[in-house]
Design a protein around this motif. Sequence first.
Motif, PDB file in Angstrom:
ATOM      1  N   GLU A  85      12.659  18.013   4.558  1.00 38.14           N
ATOM      2  CA  GLU A  85      13.324  19.259   4.201  1.00 38.14           C
ATOM      3  C   GLU A  85      14.351  18.993   3.106  1.00 38.14           C
ATOM      4  O   GLU A  85      14.781  17.861   2.904  1.00 38.14           O
ATOM      5  N   ILE A  86      14.740  20.056   2.425  1.00 44.56           N
ATOM      6  CA  ILE A  86      15.731  19.975   1.362  1.00 44.56           C
ATOM      7  C   ILE A  86      17.112  20.142   1.988  1.00 44.56           C
ATOM      8  O   ILE A  86      17.354  21.092   2.731  1.00 44.56           O
ATOM      9  N   HIS A  87      18.008  19.219   1.683  1.00 47.53           N
ATOM     10  CA  HIS A  87      19.368  19.250   2.221  1.00 47.53           C
ATOM     11  C   HIS A  87      20.218  20.237   1.426  1.00 47.53           C
ATOM     12  O   HIS A  87      19.999  20.438   0.224  1.00 47.53           O
ATOM     13  N   ILE A  88      21.194  20.827   2.091  1.00 45.25           N
ATOM     14  CA  ILE A  88      22.065  21.808   1.441  1.00 45.25           C
ATOM     15  C   ILE A  88      22.793  21.215   0.237  1.00 45.25           C
ATOM     16  O   ILE A  88      23.038  21.907  -0.748  1.00 45.25           O
ATOM     17  N   ALA A  89      23.098  19.920   0.278  1.00 45.52           N
ATOM     18  CA  ALA A  89      23.771  19.280  -0.858  1.00 45.52           C
ATOM     19  C   ALA A  89      22.884  19.307  -2.107  1.00 45.52           C
ATOM     20  O   ALA A  89      23.385  19.471  -3.227  1.00 45.52           O
ATOM     21  N   ASP A  90      21.577  19.139  -1.926  1.00 49.97           N
ATOM     22  CA  ASP A  90      20.664  19.212  -3.066  1.00 49.97           C
ATOM     23  C   ASP A  90      20.552  20.642  -3.592  1.00 49.97           C
ATOM     24  O   ASP A  90      20.422  20.866  -4.796  1.00 49.97           O
ATOM     25  N   LEU A  91      20.596  21.593  -2.696  1.00 46.68           N
ATOM     26  CA  LEU A  91      20.569  22.994  -3.103  1.00 46.68           C
ATOM     27  C   LEU A  91      21.837  23.332  -3.886  1.00 46.68           C
ATOM     28  O   LEU A  91      21.781  23.984  -4.937  1.00 46.68           O
ATOM     29  N   GLU A  92      22.984  22.854  -3.408  1.00 42.54           N
ATOM     30  CA  GLU A  92      24.249  23.070  -4.119  1.00 42.54           C
ATOM     31  C   GLU A  92      24.221  22.403  -5.497  1.00 42.54           C
ATOM     32  O   GLU A  92      24.698  22.983  -6.476  1.00 42.54           O
TER      33      GLU A  92
END
Length: 141
Positions: free
Chosen positions: A3-10
């Motif tokens: 899954e994609i981590h929120i830090a990467d989304l940010e």
Amino acid sequence: MAEIHIADLEAAINWWRERAPAGDGLSLAPPLQALAELYGRLVWARAITVPPEAFSAEAWDAWLAWYETTPDTPCIAICSTSQGDAVCKGCGRSFDEVQHWPAFSPAQKRAVWRRISAEGSAWRFNRYAERSAVGGASASK
């Protein structure tokens, strides 16, 4: 499935903010809007990861545009898995991760990057990182 981590989304959102700032100060560029909607849903659900399938096509394209600007591999060309180590001393990846890296999806690669960065025990994060931070000053001593 990784899954994609929120830090990467940010990170992707901030990357797009630099490249597509709101002209009127009120509206977001389409890639930013797509990522922001996903980010909002993630925060609302109090989750820290999101599966790639949850991305809209626009959000996925925007995330991939950011992803393409990140280093592909953590390899520093000092591979100890070839010498029989289960985990590479240079980059921190397991033997299987090193072997199958080309077949990994972007989400799988980012999950490995997150793990090895958090561990911070590979040479990539200590000996060689210190040398690059000094900008070669230690070489002249």
